[in-house]
Design an enzyme around this catalytic site. Structure first.
Site, PDB file in Angstrom:
ATOM      1  N   PHE A   1      49.537  16.499  77.897  1.00 40.77           N
ATOM      2  CA  PHE A   1      50.185  16.160  76.617  1.00 40.77           C
ATOM      3  C   PHE A   1      50.900  14.803  76.658  1.00 40.77           C
TER       4      PHE A   1
ATOM      5  N   THR B   1      62.573  15.866  84.133  1.00 38.34           N
ATOM      6  CA  THR B   1      63.031  16.630  82.975  1.00 38.34           C
ATOM      7  C   THR B   1      64.543  16.813  82.977  1.00 38.34           C
ATOM      8  N   ASP B   2      65.106  17.027  81.798  1.00 36.14           N
ATOM      9  CA  ASP B   2      66.547  17.323  81.709  1.00 36.14           C
ATOM     10  C   ASP B   2      66.877  18.693  82.298  1.00 36.14           C
ATOM     11  N   GLU B   3      65.851  19.529  82.502  1.00 36.88           N
ATOM     12  CA  GLU B   3      66.102  20.898  82.989  1.00 36.88           C
ATOM     13  C   GLU B   3      66.644  20.925  84.410  1.00 36.88           C
TER      14      GLU B   3
ATOM     15  N   TYR C   1      60.096  26.485  87.604  1.00 37.85           N
ATOM     16  CA  TYR C   1      59.647  25.172  87.125  1.00 37.85           C
ATOM     17  C   TYR C   1      60.722  24.112  87.373  1.00 37.85           C
TER      18      TYR C   1
ATOM     19  N   THR D   1      61.450  23.178  90.984  1.00 44.19           N
ATOM     20  CA  THR D   1      60.451  22.326  91.664  1.00 44.19           C
ATOM     21  C   THR D   1      60.535  20.892  91.149  1.00 44.19           C
ATOM     22  N   LYS D   2      60.871  20.716  89.860  1.00 38.78           N
ATOM     23  CA  LYS D   2      61.050  19.339  89.355  1.00 38.78           C
ATOM     24  C   LYS D   2      62.291  18.710  90.017  1.00 38.78           C
TER      25      LYS D   2
ATOM     26  N   LYS E   1      56.887  33.494  66.824  1.00 36.06           N
ATOM     27  CA  LYS E   1      57.564  34.385  67.792  1.00 36.06           C
ATOM     28  C   LYS E   1      58.810  33.690  68.343  1.00 36.06           C
TER      29      LYS E   1
ATOM     30  N   TYR F   1      62.057  33.837  70.813  1.00 35.19           N
ATOM     31  CA  TYR F   1      62.600  34.532  71.991  1.00 35.19           C
ATOM     32  C   TYR F   1      64.071  34.859  71.734  1.00 35.19           C
TER      33      TYR F   1
ATOM     34  N   ARG G   1      67.493  23.006  72.054  1.00 32.89           N
ATOM     35  CA  ARG G   1      66.710  21.999  72.765  1.00 32.89           C
ATOM     36  C   ARG G   1      66.944  20.659  72.066  1.00 32.89           C
TER      37      ARG G   1
ATOM     38  N   ASP H   1      63.332  38.222  75.210  1.00 31.58           N
ATOM     39  CA  ASP H   1      63.823  36.915  75.666  1.00 31.58           C
ATOM     40  C   ASP H   1      63.191  36.526  77.008  1.00 31.58           C
TER      41      ASP H   1
HETATM   42  P1  NAD Z   1      51.078  19.190  80.626  1.00 31.63           P
HETATM   43  O1  NAD Z   1      51.112  20.531  81.265  1.00 31.63           O
HETATM   44  O2  NAD Z   1      50.650  19.064  79.210  1.00 31.63           O
HETATM   45  O3  NAD Z   1      50.129  18.203  81.472  1.00 31.63           O
HETATM   46  C1  NAD Z   1      50.137  18.181  82.872  1.00 31.63           C
HETATM   47  C2  NAD Z   1      48.903  17.391  83.323  1.00 31.63           C
HETATM   48  O4  NAD Z   1      48.937  17.319  84.750  1.00 31.63           O
HETATM   49  C3  NAD Z   1      47.570  18.056  82.951  1.00 31.63           C
HETATM   50  O5  NAD Z   1      46.678  17.099  82.461  1.00 31.63           O
HETATM   51  C4  NAD Z   1      47.083  18.657  84.262  1.00 31.63           C
HETATM   52  O6  NAD Z   1      45.676  18.742  84.345  1.00 31.63           O
HETATM   53  C5  NAD Z   1      47.658  17.661  85.265  1.00 31.63           C
HETATM   54  N1  NAD Z   1      47.842  18.256  86.589  1.00 31.63           N
HETATM   55  C6  NAD Z   1      48.456  19.438  86.891  1.00 31.63           C
HETATM   56  N2  NAD Z   1      48.390  19.663  88.214  1.00 31.63           N
HETATM   57  C7  NAD Z   1      47.765  18.592  88.772  1.00 31.63           C
HETATM   58  C8  NAD Z   1      47.434  18.236  90.090  1.00 31.63           C
HETATM   59  N3  NAD Z   1      47.730  19.035  91.133  1.00 31.63           N
HETATM   60  N4  NAD Z   1      46.793  17.076  90.308  1.00 31.63           N
HETATM   61  C9  NAD Z   1      46.477  16.249  89.276  1.00 31.63           C
HETATM   62  N5  NAD Z   1      46.759  16.548  87.994  1.00 31.63           N
HETATM   63  C10 NAD Z   1      47.392  17.706  87.742  1.00 31.63           C
HETATM   64  O7  NAD Z   1      52.533  18.597  80.853  1.00 31.63           O
HETATM   65  P2  NAD Z   1      53.420  17.680  79.900  1.00 31.63           P
HETATM   66  O8  NAD Z   1      54.192  18.536  78.979  1.00 31.63           O
HETATM   67  O9  NAD Z   1      52.599  16.577  79.375  1.00 31.63           O
HETATM   68  O10 NAD Z   1      54.459  17.105  80.981  1.00 31.63           O
HETATM   69  C11 NAD Z   1      54.155  15.931  81.715  1.00 31.63           C
HETATM   70  C12 NAD Z   1      55.339  15.580  82.610  1.00 31.63           C
HETATM   71  O11 NAD Z   1      56.502  15.373  81.835  1.00 31.63           O
HETATM   72  C13 NAD Z   1      55.693  16.660  83.622  1.00 31.63           C
HETATM   73  O12 NAD Z   1      56.058  16.030  84.831  1.00 31.63           O
HETATM   74  C14 NAD Z   1      56.884  17.354  83.007  1.00 31.63           C
HETATM   75  O13 NAD Z   1      57.710  17.932  83.993  1.00 31.63           O
HETATM   76  C15 NAD Z   1      57.555  16.195  82.304  1.00 31.63           C
HETATM   77  N6  NAD Z   1      58.376  16.519  81.124  1.00 31.63           N
HETATM   78  C16 NAD Z   1      57.851  17.277  80.124  1.00 31.63           C
HETATM   79  C17 NAD Z   1      58.617  17.505  78.971  1.00 31.63           C
HETATM   80  C18 NAD Z   1      58.068  18.311  77.804  1.00 31.63           C
HETATM   81  O14 NAD Z   1      58.770  18.515  76.837  1.00 31.63           O
HETATM   82  N7  NAD Z   1      56.816  18.756  77.833  1.00 31.63           N
HETATM   83  C19 NAD Z   1      59.898  16.957  78.876  1.00 31.63           C
HETATM   84  C20 NAD Z   1      60.406  16.211  79.943  1.00 31.63           C
HETATM   85  C21 NAD Z   1      59.634  15.973  81.060  1.00 31.63           C
HETATM   86  O1  DAU Z   2      63.572  20.093  78.452  1.00 31.14           O
HETATM   87  C1  DAU Z   2      62.375  19.564  78.876  1.00 31.14           C
HETATM   88  C2  DAU Z   2      61.381  20.679  79.130  1.00 31.14           C
HETATM   89  O2  DAU Z   2      60.978  21.149  77.856  1.00 31.14           O
HETATM   90  C3  DAU Z   2      60.173  20.235  79.947  1.00 31.14           C
HETATM   91  O3  DAU Z   2      60.601  19.884  81.219  1.00 31.14           O
HETATM   92  C4  DAU Z   2      59.128  21.356  80.037  1.00 31.14           C
HETATM   93  O4  DAU Z   2      57.966  20.872  80.687  1.00 31.14           O
HETATM   94  C5  DAU Z   2      58.769  21.780  78.624  1.00 31.14           C
HETATM   95  O5  DAU Z   2      57.864  22.872  78.668  1.00 31.14           O
HETATM   96  C6  DAU Z   2      60.028  22.176  77.859  1.00 31.14           C
HETATM   97  O6  DAU Z   2      60.606  23.391  78.423  1.00 31.14           O
HETATM   98  P1  DAU Z   2      61.154  24.572  77.475  1.00 31.14           P
HETATM   99  O7  DAU Z   2      61.138  25.810  78.260  1.00 31.14           O
HETATM  100  O8  DAU Z   2      62.405  24.154  76.800  1.00 31.14           O
HETATM  101  O9  DAU Z   2      59.951  24.525  76.342  1.00 31.14           O
HETATM  102  P2  DAU Z   2      59.137  25.658  75.588  1.00 31.14           P
HETATM  103  O10 DAU Z   2      58.282  24.956  74.599  1.00 31.14           O
HETATM  104  O11 DAU Z   2      58.488  26.623  76.504  1.00 31.14           O
HETATM  105  O12 DAU Z   2      60.265  26.455  74.806  1.00 31.14           O
HETATM  106  C7  DAU Z   2      61.214  25.792  73.972  1.00 31.14           C
HETATM  107  C8  DAU Z   2      62.248  26.830  73.523  1.00 31.14           C
HETATM  108  O13 DAU Z   2      61.611  27.768  72.640  1.00 31.14           O
HETATM  109  C9  DAU Z   2      62.802  27.657  74.651  1.00 31.14           C
HETATM  110  O14 DAU Z   2      64.168  27.921  74.371  1.00 31.14           O
HETATM  111  C10 DAU Z   2      62.010  28.963  74.615  1.00 31.14           C
HETATM  112  C11 DAU Z   2      61.706  29.103  73.145  1.00 31.14           C
HETATM  113  N1  DAU Z   2      60.425  29.771  72.768  1.00 31.14           N
HETATM  114  C12 DAU Z   2      59.283  29.359  73.386  1.00 31.14           C
HETATM  115  C13 DAU Z   2      58.066  29.890  73.031  1.00 31.14           C
HETATM  116  C14 DAU Z   2      56.774  29.479  73.715  1.00 31.14           C
HETATM  117  C15 DAU Z   2      60.398  30.715  71.737  1.00 31.14           C
HETATM  118  O15 DAU Z   2      61.441  31.085  71.147  1.00 31.14           O
HETATM  119  N2  DAU Z   2      59.197  31.232  71.371  1.00 31.14           N
HETATM  120  C16 DAU Z   2      58.019  30.872  71.976  1.00 31.14           C
HETATM  121  O16 DAU Z   2      56.949  31.390  71.584  1.00 31.14           O
END
Ligand code: NAD
Ligand code: DAU
Length: 334
Positions: free
Chosen positions: A13, A123-125, A150, A153-154, A205, A207, A214, A272
């Site tokens: 993404f 990530t902020d997490e 998750y 590990t980050k 849905k 939780y 967020r 939840d």
């Molecule tokens: P995502 O799950 O959509 O994409 C992860 C990508 O990494 C995929 O294309 C997957 O194929 C690839 N990948 C996974 N394991 C791999 C491996 N072993 N070798 C090579 N490629 C591999 O994730 P995202 O939501 O785009 O997040 C990207 C980065 O940003 C992550 O590091 C995540 O921790 C960080 N991040 C995400 C968010 C968020 O809101 N989604 C916010 C802050 C930081």
């Molecule tokens: O804060 C940054 C993080 O944000 C990234 O590091 C992660 O990669 C990314 O997945 C995201 O983590 P969250 O756990 O916050 O995101 P998620 O989209 O899973 O959920 C957002 C919020 O919504 C969380 O409080 C859980 C809730 N939720 C999630 C789903 C999938 C629901 O209430 N219903 C749902 O169906």
């Protein structure tokens, strides 16, 4: 300066949005997307980009020989690849240990050996969570306190990067960003799950009580923040990326329903998430003050409406992931 960069996870993404962004903003750069194409990676996410400038290498970041060869042949690595979904990490943590910790270690060893620049995406997490009424936000000095497999590990990967800067003198920066939304986000995540549930004729849905907050940022703003740090960030520094987008989940679900012309209260409360973090909030003043960065998407409703339109227009992209994703949720009762 013309650069050749590796974008790990560039078919996911945020990585693919970054590849498109850099493709537009730095037309002379070469981009190598290094991606294992797990369930979360998709070739379609980078389809249509010039093959002269954007090349896909399908490989695992844990594979020492492959990552070493790729890093040897670039100027910089922007490391997005990760297992990224909290719910998956609660169900099946092992791939998170491998990719997020061991994979980052392999990248660090390769950039150390070849003397290349690294920007590590985090990530902020890693900071844990805040009380709803806490006036403080996360800042670069906030102690690490991760809650889930998750986020732990980050956090581990960030600490490895800091250790390799200090002990081995590698050139690296780190950014910790808040929750992203926008096109190409996998339907397992909160916002696309709700949009596509509604498009499938089912109810969103929520939780628990939905009071969890967020700090939403459009993925395009995350990309501009990362490019700013890659080009101008100070070696060894950590920057927080956020756009003052705090909202609770209940309000977001109700807004999605309203924008999609549905009854805003027509959603289900489901079980939840165990250990569910209550609130994240980012203080991005270092990035504003030191590097002059500003977000463009400051109107959440407008960004969300655009995102909803993208999912409406791209059902061919998300339909193939939808049934298997909902089957996983069914198994864990959410
Ligand atoms: P995502 O799950 O959509 O994409 C992860 C990508 O990494 C995929 O294309 C997957 O194929 C690839 N990948 C996974 N394991 C791999 C491996 N072993 N070798 C090579 N490629 C591999 O994730 P995202 O939501 O785009 O997040 C990207 C980065 O940003 C992550 O590091 C995540 O921790 C960080 N991040 C995400 C968010 C968020 O809101 N989604 C916010 C802050 C930081
Ligand atoms: O804060 C940054 C993080 O944000 C990234 O590091 C992660 O990669 C990314 O997945 C995201 O983590 P969250 O756990 O916050 O995101 P998620 O989209 O899973 O959920 C957002 C919020 O919504 C969380 O409080 C859980 C809730 N939720 C999630 C789903 C999938 C629901 O209430 N219903 C749902 O169906």
């Amino acid at each position: 300066m013309n650069m050749k960069i590796i974008v790990t996870g560039g078919a996911g993404f945020i990585g693919s949005n970054f590849v498109r962004y850099v493709g537009r903003e730095r037309p002379d750069w070469q981009i190598v997307v290094y991606d294992k194409l797990t369930y979360a990676g998709n070739r379609l996410n980078i389809a249509g980009l010039s093959e002269d400038r954007v090349k896909l290498v399908v490989a695992d970041i844990c594979d020492e020989a492959s990552i070493d060869a790729a890093v040897a042949d670039c100027d910089a690595v922007v490391h997005f690849a990760a297992e990224s979904h909290n719910d998956n990490s609660l169900h099946s943590p092992r791939p998170f240990i491998d990719t997020n910790i061991v994979g980052t270690y392999q990248i660090l060893q390769a950039v150390r050996k070849h003397g290349k620049r690294l920007h590590h995406i985090s990530t902020d997490e890693v900071y844990g969570d805040l009380a709803l009424d806490d006036p403080a936000k996360f800042n670069p000095e906030t102690p690490y306190n991760p809650s889930s497999p998750y986020s732990s590990t980050k956090a581990s990967s960030d600490l490895l990067v800091r250790a390799w800067v200090r002990s081995f003198g590698i050139q690296a920066t780190i950014s910790n960003c808040s929750n992203n939304y926008g096109p190409y986000q996998h339907v397992e995540k909160f916002i696309p799950r709700q949009i596509t549930e509604i498009l499938e004729g089912r109810r969103p849905k929520l939780y628990g009580t939905g009071e969890n907050v967020r700090d939403w940022i459009h993925t395009e703003d995350h990309s501009s923040g990362v490019l700013t740090i890659l080009e101008n960030g100070k070696n060894g520094e950590t920057y927080l990326i956020g756009a003052d987008g705090e909202r609770n989940n209940k309000d977001v679900i109700e807004l999605i329903l309203e924008i999609m012309g549905k009854d805003p209260h027509d959603y289900e409360h489901v079980e939840d998430r165990p250990g569910h973090d209550l609130r994240y909030a980012i203080d991005a003043s270092k990035l504003y003050g030191e590097l002059g960065w500003r977000p463009k998407y400051t109107d959440f409703r407008a960004g969300l409406s655009e995102t909803i339109d993208w999912y409406k227009q791209n059902s061919d992209w998300w339909q193939p992931q939808k049934d298997s994703t909902e089957a996983k949720y069914q198994e864990i009762g959410r």
